[in-house]
Scaffold this motif. Structure first.
Motif, mmCIF file in Angstrom:
data_model
loop_
_atom_site.group_PDB
_atom_site.id
_atom_site.type_symbol
_atom_site.label_atom_id
_atom_site.label_comp_id
_atom_site.label_asym_id
_atom_site.label_seq_id
_atom_site.Cartn_x
_atom_site.Cartn_y
_atom_site.Cartn_z
ATOM 1 N N SER A 39 0.825 -1.212 0.000
ATOM 2 C CA SER A 39 0.000 0.000 0.000
ATOM 3 C C SER A 39 0.862 1.267 0.000
ATOM 4 C CB SER A 39 -0.931 -0.015 1.212
ATOM 5 O OG SER A 39 -0.164 -0.195 2.385
ATOM 6 N N GLU A 40 2.178 1.101 -0.187
ATOM 7 C CA GLU A 40 3.082 2.254 -0.186
ATOM 8 C C GLU A 40 3.349 2.689 -1.628
ATOM 9 O OE1 GLU A 40 4.729 3.334 3.000
ATOM 10 O OE2 GLU A 40 2.930 2.228 3.570
ATOM 11 N N GLN A 65 -4.933 12.941 -10.900
ATOM 12 C CA GLN A 65 -6.003 12.012 -10.559
ATOM 13 C C GLN A 65 -6.285 11.116 -11.765
ATOM 14 O OE1 GLN A 65 -6.943 11.822 -7.590
ATOM 15 N NE2 GLN A 65 -8.832 10.653 -7.591
ATOM 16 N N PRO A 66 -5.968 9.820 -11.692
ATOM 17 C CA PRO A 66 -6.160 8.965 -12.879
ATOM 18 C C PRO A 66 -7.629 8.712 -13.172
ATOM 19 C CG PRO A 66 -5.376 7.656 -11.026
ATOM 20 C CD PRO A 66 -5.404 9.070 -10.559
ATOM 21 N N ARG A 67 -7.910 8.553 -14.472
ATOM 22 C CA ARG A 67 -9.281 8.290 -14.905
ATOM 23 C C ARG A 67 -9.516 6.784 -15.006
ATOM 24 N NH1 ARG A 67 -10.040 12.133 -19.765
ATOM 25 N NH2 ARG A 67 -8.680 10.592 -20.694
ATOM 26 N N GLY A 68 -8.521 6.057 -15.512
ATOM 27 C CA GLY A 68 -8.693 4.611 -15.695
ATOM 28 C C GLY A 68 -7.346 3.921 -15.870
ATOM 29 N N PHE A 69 -7.407 2.662 -16.279
ATOM 30 C CA PHE A 69 -6.203 1.865 -16.531
ATOM 31 C C PHE A 69 -6.056 1.623 -18.034
ATOM 32 C CE2 PHE A 69 -7.728 0.415 -12.352
ATOM 33 C CZ PHE A 69 -6.588 0.560 -11.577
ATOM 34 N N LEU A 70 -4.819 1.655 -18.517
ATOM 35 C CA LEU A 70 -4.523 1.196 -19.880
ATOM 36 C C LEU A 70 -3.666 -0.044 -19.724
ATOM 37 C CD1 LEU A 70 -3.733 4.627 -21.596
ATOM 38 C CD2 LEU A 70 -5.793 3.227 -21.877
ATOM 39 N N ILE A 274 -3.710 -0.979 -5.872
ATOM 40 C CA ILE A 274 -3.369 0.362 -6.370
ATOM 41 C C ILE A 274 -4.462 1.348 -5.933
ATOM 42 C CG2 ILE A 274 -3.118 1.783 -8.459
ATOM 43 C CD1 ILE A 274 -1.972 -0.737 -9.872
ATOM 44 N N CYS A 275 -5.697 0.938 -6.105
ATOM 45 C CA CYS A 275 -6.816 1.831 -5.775
ATOM 46 C C CYS A 275 -6.861 2.130 -4.279
ATOM 47 C CB CYS A 275 -8.136 1.218 -6.243
ATOM 48 S SG CYS A 275 -8.309 1.292 -8.032
ATOM 49 N N GLN A 276 -6.637 1.092 -3.468
ATOM 50 C CA GLN A 276 -6.645 1.308 -2.025
ATOM 51 C C GLN A 276 -5.554 2.280 -1.606
ATOM 52 O OE1 GLN A 276 -6.669 -2.573 -0.222
ATOM 53 N NE2 GLN A 276 -8.896 -2.533 -0.146
ATOM 54 N N ALA A 277 -4.353 2.076 -2.174
ATOM 55 C CA ALA A 277 -3.220 2.919 -1.794
ATOM 56 C C ALA A 277 -3.438 4.372 -2.196
ATOM 57 C CB ALA A 277 -1.940 2.379 -2.441
ATOM 58 N N ARG A 278 -4.133 4.604 -3.322
ATOM 59 C CA ARG A 278 -4.292 5.967 -3.829
ATOM 60 C C ARG A 278 -5.690 6.531 -3.586
ATOM 61 N NH1 ARG A 278 -0.201 8.323 -3.633
ATOM 62 N NH2 ARG A 278 -1.007 9.894 -5.042
ATOM 63 N N GLY A 279 -6.495 5.817 -2.840
ATOM 64 C CA GLY A 279 -7.848 6.313 -2.540
ATOM 65 C C GLY A 279 -8.733 6.413 -3.765
ATOM 66 N N LEU A 280 -8.670 5.393 -4.638
ATOM 67 C CA LEU A 280 -9.439 5.415 -5.889
ATOM 68 C C LEU A 280 -10.550 4.372 -5.834
ATOM 69 C CD1 LEU A 280 -6.310 5.480 -8.225
ATOM 70 C CD2 LEU A 280 -7.813 7.437 -7.746
ATOM 71 N N ARG A 283 -14.060 0.199 -9.277
ATOM 72 C CA ARG A 283 -15.137 -0.063 -10.246
ATOM 73 C C ARG A 283 -15.344 1.103 -11.190
ATOM 74 N NH1 ARG A 283 -19.811 -2.787 -6.746
ATOM 75 N NH2 ARG A 283 -21.066 -2.315 -8.580
ATOM 76 N N ARG A 284 -15.162 2.315 -10.664
ATOM 77 C CA ARG A 284 -15.326 3.481 -11.528
ATOM 78 C C ARG A 284 -14.167 3.542 -12.538
ATOM 79 N NH1 ARG A 284 -14.981 8.999 -11.418
ATOM 80 N NH2 ARG A 284 -13.534 8.931 -9.680
ATOM 81 N N LEU A 285 -12.949 3.255 -12.053
ATOM 82 C CA LEU A 285 -11.793 3.284 -12.963
ATOM 83 C C LEU A 285 -11.937 2.242 -14.080
ATOM 84 C CD1 LEU A 285 -10.414 5.228 -10.963
ATOM 85 C CD2 LEU A 285 -8.290 3.985 -11.367
ATOM 86 N N LEU A 286 -12.490 1.080 -13.728
ATOM 87 C CA LEU A 286 -12.605 0.022 -14.748
ATOM 88 C C LEU A 286 -13.532 0.430 -15.886
ATOM 89 C CD1 LEU A 286 -12.617 -3.296 -12.668
ATOM 90 C CD2 LEU A 286 -10.718 -2.249 -13.913
ATOM 91 N N THR A 287 -14.503 1.277 -15.603
ATOM 92 C CA THR A 287 -15.398 1.728 -16.688
ATOM 93 C C THR A 287 -14.665 2.660 -17.654
ATOM 94 O OG1 THR A 287 -16.196 3.717 -15.547
ATOM 95 C CG2 THR A 287 -17.403 1.656 -15.134
ATOM 96 N N GLN A 288 -13.512 3.180 -17.227
ATOM 97 C CA GLN A 288 -12.738 4.101 -18.067
ATOM 98 C C GLN A 288 -11.416 3.456 -18.486
ATOM 99 O OE1 GLN A 288 -13.772 7.150 -19.184
ATOM 100 N NE2 GLN A 288 -15.733 6.523 -18.310
ATOM 101 N N SER A 289 -11.419 2.132 -18.621
ATOM 102 C CA SER A 289 -10.170 1.408 -18.880
ATOM 103 C C SER A 289 -10.265 0.595 -20.156
ATOM 104 C CB SER A 289 -9.864 0.459 -17.711
ATOM 105 O OG SER A 289 -9.697 1.191 -16.515
#
Ligand code: CO
Length: 424
Positions: A39-40, A65-70, A274-280, A283-289
């Motif tokens: 988580s670091e 602030q990332p929108r999604g994953f590539l 990744i999401c936990q560590a960065r407070g993301l 499920r929302r990111l996956l819709t933009q991936s």
């Protein structure tokens, strides 16, 4: 770049070495290895994590602030022979006890020098350690039966894996020699090797050939050519607001259903961490991936054009192949987005479909999609003799593929319902 690819393949005789060599490449580019679930993670950080020594996921954390994953997915394993722990078969000669891993073309493995690589588990006091080993030199060979002893040999050969495909290692007096060679490479005593995960592999160096150097032939092009090209694109791409992810999975050749395969929780676990560590919000990111599922495809065979589909039949050096099948992850939307990214990058695209009367192969995209549901397109390089121990692809396609992946990782994509907006 072709010589870097051949170097990568030479340093990657098996799934463990493929991940180890890729790890070195990432570390040379400043990537830090993390234990799984760490988580670091800092903004601007470059990381990778490994599961079971044979699957790897690398990623960068963007500053904003990332929108999604590539994502890209490819596989570290290739069809080969797995060597049993109790490897030596005694008799008039010493042979190794092996079984087939994946859907190989049997005949390609006969009458050529082969080597052995993988990992051994070594006892050091109260510790059990993993050590990678590669005998490197010509070590075993699977001899054909002479034509005089099998007059039917040219009328279609059938191989019994238990009888016909056990490799010759040494004379009858070679007892213990295999384990001694392994121990020598592992830097331990033979009796300290507790267990092994070893593979017989083709150690013939790859070659670039043809009047214009248009072909590249090497062992394990499926899928190390994609692993290498995805890694190059991942490392060279310009930064975007998205999180670029390079995923390399083991066990595609046996269906991906292992703890480190594409069907495992390795990818969703890592994205969740990744999401936990960065407070993301995952499920929302996956819709933009979006994901490129990268595994080679079949080029039209020079002697068997009739085996290809009438209309969607790629050729070597014709560009990146988009693979279509009801069993693949490609759909109209992902195909359209990827085609447009390639057009912008000046990369030609070809389309592959199985002949309607053939089932064709499977790959990792649709399997990974069952755990991580993102828009995915199956792509690959056109190649010949897939699952032979010496395969052939197009030299220009390697460049095209790297350029396409680089363009993908550098793309800004905004997913809407049934539409995608590409940044200019
Ligand atoms: Co493959």
């Amino acid at each position: 770049m072709l010589h870097s690819l051949l170097h990568y393949i030479e340093k990657s005789p098996d799934c463990f070495h493929a991940v180890h060599t890729l790890s070195r490449m990432l570390e040379e580019s400043g990537y830090v290895r993390l234990p799984e679930g760490s988580s670091e993670l800092e903004a601007g950080g470059k990381y990778y994590t490994v599961r079971s020594g044979s699957s790897l996921i690398a990623f960068r954390i963007p500053k904003g602030q990332p929108r999604g994953f590539l994502l890209t997915g490819s596989h570290s394993d290739s069809p080969c022979f797995r060597v049993r722990d109790h490897a030596e078969l005694a008799g008039a000669y010493t042979r190794l006890s092996v079984e087939r891993y994946g859907g190989m073309l049997n005949a390609s493995w006969l009458d050529r020098p082969l080597s052995v690589a993988g990992r051994v588990l070594v006892k050091q006091g109260s510790r059990i350690e993993t050590r990678l080993v590669d005998l490197e030199k010509d070590s075993v060979l699977i001899p054909n039966v002479a034509i005089h002893l099998n007059r039917e040999a040219n009328n279609g050969a059938k191989y019994d894996p238990a009888r016909d495909l056990q490799p010759l290692f040494g004379g009858s007096d070679a007892k213990g020699a295999f384990r001694r060679e392994l121990a020598d490479k592992a830097g331990c005593a033979p009796e300290d090797i507790l267990a092994t995960d070893l593979f017989v592999y083709n150690n013939q160096p790859g070659t670039v050939w043809g009047p214009e150097g248009e072909f590249v032939s090497a062992p394990r092009l499926d899928d190390l050519a994609c692993v290498f090209a995805c890694a190059q694109g991942f490392l060279m791409a310009t930064e975007t607001e998205e999180i670029p992810v390079l995923a390399v999975f083991d066990n595609e050749e046996i269906g991906s259903g292992t703890k480190q395969g594409a069907e495992s929780m390795f990818l969703p676990d890592t994205l969740q961490a990744i999401c936990q560590a960065r407070g993301l919000d995952l499920r929302r990111l996956l819709t933009q991936s979006m994901m490129l599922s990268c595994d080679n495809g079949h080029g039209v065979h020079p002697n068997h054009p009739e085996l290809a589909d009438a209309n969607e039949a790629p050729v070597l050096n014709g560009g990146v192949v988009i693979k279509h099948s009801p069993r693949y992850a490609t759909d109209g939307l992902s195909s359209a987005v990827f085609s447009e990214l390639c057009r912008r990058a000046g990369v030609p695209v070809q389309h592959y479909s199985n002949r309607p009367d053939q089932a064709g192969g499977s790959t990792l995209g649709n399997i990974a999609n069952t755990k991580v549901g993102v828009s995915t397109v199956d792509i690959g390089m056109a190649q010949l003799a897939m699952h032979s121990c010496f395969e052939t692809a197009g030299s220009r396609d390697v460049e095209y593929f790297i350029r396409a992946v680089t363009a993908f990782y550098g793309a800004g994509l905004r997913m809407e319902d049934g539409a995608v907006l590409l940044d200019d």
